[in-house]
Every structure is written in structure tokens, then in C-alpha cells.
Design a protein around this motif. Structure first.
Motif, short mmCIF file in Angstrom:
data_model
loop_
_atom_site.label_atom_id
_atom_site.label_comp_id
_atom_site.label_asym_id
_atom_site.label_seq_id
_atom_site.Cartn_x
_atom_site.Cartn_y
_atom_site.Cartn_z
N LEU A 343 66.87 84.90 6.96
CA LEU A 343 65.45 85.22 7.12
C LEU A 343 65.12 86.39 6.22
CD1 LEU A 343 62.81 84.78 8.94
CD2 LEU A 343 63.63 86.82 10.16
N LEU A 344 64.01 86.29 5.49
CA LEU A 344 63.53 87.42 4.68
C LEU A 344 62.34 88.02 5.40
CD1 LEU A 344 63.68 85.86 1.09
CD2 LEU A 344 65.43 87.16 2.31
N ALA A 345 62.51 89.25 5.92
CA ALA A 345 61.46 89.88 6.72
C ALA A 345 61.62 91.39 6.68
CB ALA A 345 61.54 89.39 8.16
N SER A 347 60.07 93.17 8.96
CA SER A 347 60.21 93.30 10.42
C SER A 347 59.95 91.92 11.00
CB SER A 347 59.22 94.33 10.96
OG SER A 347 57.90 93.79 10.94
N PRO A 348 60.31 91.61 12.23
CA PRO A 348 61.01 92.45 13.21
C PRO A 348 62.52 92.49 12.94
CG PRO A 348 60.74 90.24 14.07
CD PRO A 348 60.09 90.24 12.72
N LYS A 349 63.23 93.27 13.73
CA LYS A 349 64.70 93.29 13.65
C LYS A 349 65.22 92.00 14.31
CE LYS A 349 66.22 97.83 12.74
NZ LYS A 349 65.83 97.57 11.35
N LEU A 350 66.08 91.32 13.59
CA LEU A 350 66.58 90.03 14.09
C LEU A 350 67.76 90.21 15.05
CD1 LEU A 350 65.82 87.03 13.36
CD2 LEU A 350 67.89 87.02 11.99
N ALA A 351 68.53 91.28 14.83
CA ALA A 351 69.83 91.43 15.51
C ALA A 351 69.77 91.21 17.03
CB ALA A 351 70.44 92.78 15.18
N PRO A 352 68.81 91.80 17.77
CA PRO A 352 68.85 91.63 19.23
C PRO A 352 68.69 90.18 19.67
CG PRO A 352 67.27 93.35 18.59
CD PRO A 352 67.69 92.66 17.34
N LYS A 353 68.09 89.33 18.83
CA LYS A 353 67.85 87.94 19.24
C LYS A 353 68.70 86.95 18.44
CE LYS A 353 63.52 89.16 21.15
NZ LYS A 353 62.56 88.75 22.10
N ARG A 354 69.57 87.49 17.61
CA ARG A 354 70.35 86.61 16.74
C ARG A 354 71.17 85.59 17.53
NH1 ARG A 354 72.76 88.22 11.71
NH2 ARG A 354 72.61 90.36 12.39
N ALA A 355 71.81 86.04 18.61
CA ALA A 355 72.68 85.14 19.38
C ALA A 355 71.86 84.01 20.00
CB ALA A 355 73.41 85.93 20.47
N THR A 378 65.78 92.43 4.45
CA THR A 378 64.43 92.87 4.04
C THR A 378 64.38 92.64 2.53
OG1 THR A 378 65.06 95.10 3.43
CG2 THR A 378 64.55 94.71 5.76
N THR A 379 63.24 92.85 1.94
CA THR A 379 63.18 92.76 0.47
C THR A 379 62.92 94.15 -0.10
OG1 THR A 379 60.85 92.17 0.56
CG2 THR A 379 62.44 90.35 0.49
N GLU A 380 63.38 95.17 0.62
CA GLU A 380 63.24 96.57 0.16
C GLU A 380 61.79 96.90 -0.12
OE1 GLU A 380 65.76 98.73 -0.25
OE2 GLU A 380 67.44 97.39 0.13
N GLY A 381 60.90 96.35 0.68
CA GLY A 381 59.47 96.66 0.52
C GLY A 381 58.81 95.93 -0.65
N LEU A 382 59.55 95.09 -1.35
CA LEU A 382 58.99 94.43 -2.54
C LEU A 382 58.38 93.08 -2.20
CD1 LEU A 382 61.95 95.17 -4.98
CD2 LEU A 382 59.71 96.31 -4.93
N PHE A 384 55.67 89.84 -1.36
CA PHE A 384 54.80 89.52 -0.22
C PHE A 384 55.48 89.82 1.12
CE2 PHE A 384 56.97 85.45 -0.87
CZ PHE A 384 57.26 85.06 0.42
N VAL A 385 56.84 89.69 1.13
CA VAL A 385 57.57 90.01 2.37
C VAL A 385 57.53 91.52 2.60
CG1 VAL A 385 59.87 90.03 3.45
CG2 VAL A 385 59.05 87.97 2.27
N GLY A 386 57.75 92.28 1.55
CA GLY A 386 57.74 93.74 1.64
C GLY A 386 56.37 94.26 2.05
N ARG A 387 55.32 93.62 1.55
CA ARG A 387 53.95 94.04 1.90
C ARG A 387 53.53 93.52 3.27
NH1 ARG A 387 53.33 92.52 -3.54
NH2 ARG A 387 52.44 90.51 -2.91
N GLN A 388 54.43 92.81 3.92
CA GLN A 388 54.20 92.23 5.26
C GLN A 388 53.01 91.29 5.28
OE1 GLN A 388 55.49 94.21 8.64
NE2 GLN A 388 56.13 96.07 7.61
#
Ligand code: MG
Length: 408
Positions: A343-345, A347-355, A378-382, A384-388
Motif C-alpha cells: 500500500l502506498l499511503a 496515512s493511516p498507519k497500516l501496522a495495527p491492522k496488518r494481521a 509512504t512516498t516521503e511526502g512526494l 499525489f500520495v504524499g499530498r494526501q
């Protein structure tokens, strides 16, 4: 229309011949009860819609606990067995839902049945009405008299050892039990009841690894097989799946963020985060996964199978679409070996729901969780993903086709 297929797993016996303090289906093999081994194969068989387990009366509660601990989600009921195996199967048959049209009967004491074998038996029963797994007899057969002396050598040509699974049109099996009456409860397999009605029964070639634990020494054989099983790749365990049948597919999807909708990724809802715009639930992660699997099959893309112009798919749960793609894998005589999703995002953080996401995707595709991998970046803020402005997902799928399907 697809058949509703249920499994009856007969774990009602006491296993007297095998010895031990408890029935053999409850023995531990590689850290889990034998009956869990058997049931897991049905969990992983995409054709199976549900499972009814038949257990000895005093072990029903224990069996329910085992089912729960093992996370066997297809098991809907545990019912009380009868005095004989056939009576147990009859009790299970009576507990099936009305929508079930095909029934697969399996002995819980056969832990090494493979999902691909279950599929082949079901397909044969759908065509012929009744089918069973069987392997050719390889030992030379002797008829032996009461004193232990050989009376004759029996030609083994055309002789097969009957195994389970055995699959039937439900109406045929119910009729066979009704016509056999009390005598039917003595039958040692269900196919013989159908044969008694003159119903053709098809043989599906199995192999001797589908061992039935009967004698005390079978426990050692089973332990040795279980150790090898853990190490062997599925393609080796399922004859007919070979390396030149490997196919890879990729998937890519993007959806625009929409604060007015809930965010669903891998079938899991993320609270307090803008959702995604789309005709369905816009589950970008599941869409990329489904496209990767379709790609590996060479079967077009998600839009072709589930057009967003079709009102039927408005707001649809994308996991249901993925499950349909999973069934297509099986219909094409293939098996999913691995699915890797990123997933390229921002946010949100994926880790808590990954399982939970991993479990959802694995269940929809009827594979074990170790075959699904979920990652995020993340895309380091770059961009369309970075701009959310939106989220994207990438996926790669590896499938193996069966040889002899004409598609490899
Ligand atoms: Mg999409």
C-alpha cells in the motif's frame, strides 16, 4: 450456478484398533489434533462452503473448543455421532443446511488429504452424482483360511482401495440412506450405499499418502509424513502441479481520497480517516490484489469482471469480488502460491491492522496466511500520495497451473 458444497467430517469413532487412551482423531500430530489436520484441508479447498463435524457424544464440547482454538471458520456445527460410522454420517447429513446440494464425506482419521484431491472428487461427483478417492492395490493379494494358510492368490487387476473424501449429490445420498434403512448403518463407506441403488460411482485416483490411521503403528507413519509435509512445497504434494505451470501477475490501483466515505483497506475499516472515492467500497488494496491474481491467470482485469457501470456492484464489499477471483483460480485448474501487496499511503498507519487484513485476504482466496504478505510505504511526502490526494496499491501474485488442463 455454483453448487453449494458442504463437508461432513466423521470424527465420531472410538478407534479401538488403533489403541491409545483417546480416539485417534484427537491424537496430537505435529502439535495439533489429527482432526484439525483433516479439517484444515477442507478450510483451504475453495469449493467447500461449510463443514459439519461429527464427534462422539461425550467429546462434542471438547471438539468445539478444538475448532475454536484452531480458528476453523468453515466449521458451522459439531453434531453427536451414532453407534456406527454410517449412523454418524447420517446424523451429519440431517444437520446440513437446505441450500447444500453436494456433500463430501471424509474420515477425520485421514489427516493428509490435499485440497486439490477434494476438488477433483467434488468435480467428479458434480458430473456423475457420486465419486470417491481411491488408489490402485499394489500388494499381491492372498485369500487366507482360518488356519492362516493361503487358499488362493486373488488377481489384483482392477482392484482399488477406497478412501475418503467421497462426494455425492445430496439427494442421492439421502435416498440411499432412506432405502438402506437400518442395514445402511453397517456400511463401511457411503459409496457402497449408492452402489446398492445401481447409481454409477466414479473413481478419482488418489495416492497412499492419504493414510487412514487405523493400527497403532500408523501413528509412527503419520508422524514421519507430518514432518515431511511441513518441509515440502505444495506443488510437490499435489501431483499434477509442476514448475512449468508457474505464472506471475501484477496489479496496480489508485483511488482519490473522499472525506465523506469510510476508509476500507483489505476489508478492514479505518476509523477517523478519510475514505476513498469509488463505485464499490473503493478498497484499493484488495483491488490491486485481485488484479494481480487475474493477471497471473491471464484473465483480464477487475473492471472487466465487475464493471463499475453495473449498479449491482455499487458499494459492494471488494473482499467478495476477491473471493470470486479466488474461485476463478480453481476453476482454471490453478492454485495461488503467493500474493504480495504494497500500500502506498502517507496515512493511516497500516501496522495495527496488518494481521486482520492479511487474514481477510487469505480467507477470501482460501489460502493459508503464510501465502499472503501485506506491506506499506509512504512516498516521503512526494506526489499525489504524499499530498494526501489519494492512495495507491501494488500487488504481485504467483499461481501454479495444473498440468494436463491444456492451459499450461
Ligand atoms: Mg479500484
Amino acid at each position: 450456478m455454483r453448487e453449494q458444497t458442504w463437508a461432513l467430517i466423521a470424527a465420531g469413532g472410538r478407534g479401538l484398533r488403533a489403541g491409545g487412551e483417546e480416539p485417534k482423531q484427537f491424537w496430537s500430530l505435529g502439535g495439533k489434533p489429527i482432526l484439525v489436520w483433516a479439517t484444515e484441508a477442507f478450510e483451504r479447498c475453495p469449493e467447500i462452503d461449510g463443514v459439519v463435524l461429527v464427534a462422539p457424544g461425550d467429546l462434542v464440547l471438547r471438539t468445539e473448543k478444538i475448532v475454536q482454538d484452531a480458528g476453523l471458520r468453515k466449521v458451522h456445527r459439531v453434531v453427536v455421532g451414532g453407534q456406527t460410522r454410517a449412523e454418524s454420517v447420517k446424523n451429519g447429513l440431517d444437520a446440513l443446511p437446505g441450500s447444500c446440494t453436494l456433500v463430501v464425506v471424509h474420515d477425520a482419521a485421514r489427516p493428509f488429504v490435499q485440497p486439490a484431491s477434494i476438488t477433483r472428487v467434488i468435480q467428479a461427483a458434480a458430473r456423475m452424482g457420486a465419486a470417491l478417492l481411491a488408489s490402485p492395490v499394489t500388494d499381491t493379494l492372498k485369500r487366507v483360511g482360518p488356519e492362516g494358510q493361503v487358499l488362493a492368490t486373488v488377481p489384483r487387476e482392477g482392484l482399488f482401495g477406497a478412501q475418503t473424501p467421497q462426494a455425492f449429490r445430496r439427494v442421492l445420498l439421502a435416498r440411499a440412506f432412506a432405502q438402506a434403512g437400518e442395514a445402511g448403518f453397517e456400511a463401511t463407506d457411503e459409496a457402497s450405499l449408492l452402489e446398492g441403488l445401481g447409481q454409477p460411482v466414479a473413481i478419482v485416483a488418489g495416492d497412499r499418502r492419504n493414510l487412514k490411521l487405523t493400527e497403532p503403528e500408523d501413528r509412527e507413519l503419520a508422524a514421519a509424513l507430518a514432518a515431511g509435509w511441513a518441509a515440502a512445497p505444495e506443488a510437490v504434494l499435489n501431483p499434477g502441479f509442476e514448475i512449468d505451470g508457474l505464472r506471475v501477475g501484477q496489479g496496480f490501483d489508485v483511488h482519490r481520497l473522499d472525506p465523506g466515505r469510510p476508509l476500507v483497506l483489505g476489508g478492514v475499516t479505518f476509523e477517523n480517516h478519510p475514505g476513498l472515492l469509488g463505485h464499490s467500497d473503493a478498497d484499493v488494496l484488495t483491488h490491486a490484489a485481485a488484479d494481480a491474481v487475474l493477471g497471473a491467470l491471464g484473465a483480464g482485469d477487475l473492471g472487466e469482471h465487475f464493471p463499475d457501470t453495473d449498479p449491482k456492484y455499487a458499494g459492494v464489499c471488494s473482499l467478495d469480488l476477491l473471493a470470486t477471483v479466488g474461485r476463478l483460480v480453481v476453476e482454471q485448474g490453478a492454485r495461488l502460491l503467493q500474493l504480495d501487496v504494497t500500500l502506498l499511503a502517507q496515512s493511516p498507519k497500516l501496522a495495527p491492522k496488518r494481521a486482520a487484513i492479511r487474514r481477510n485476504l487469505a480467507q477470501a482466496l482460501c489460502v493459508t496466511e503464510d501465502r499472503v504478505s501485506i506491506k506499506a510505504s509512504t512516498t516521503e511526502g512526494l506526489g499525489f500520495v504524499g499530498r494526501q490526494e489519494g492512495l495507491a496499491a501494488l500487488a504481485t501474485a504467483l499461481v501454479v497451473r495444473a498440468t494436463g488442463t491444456g492451459r499450461a
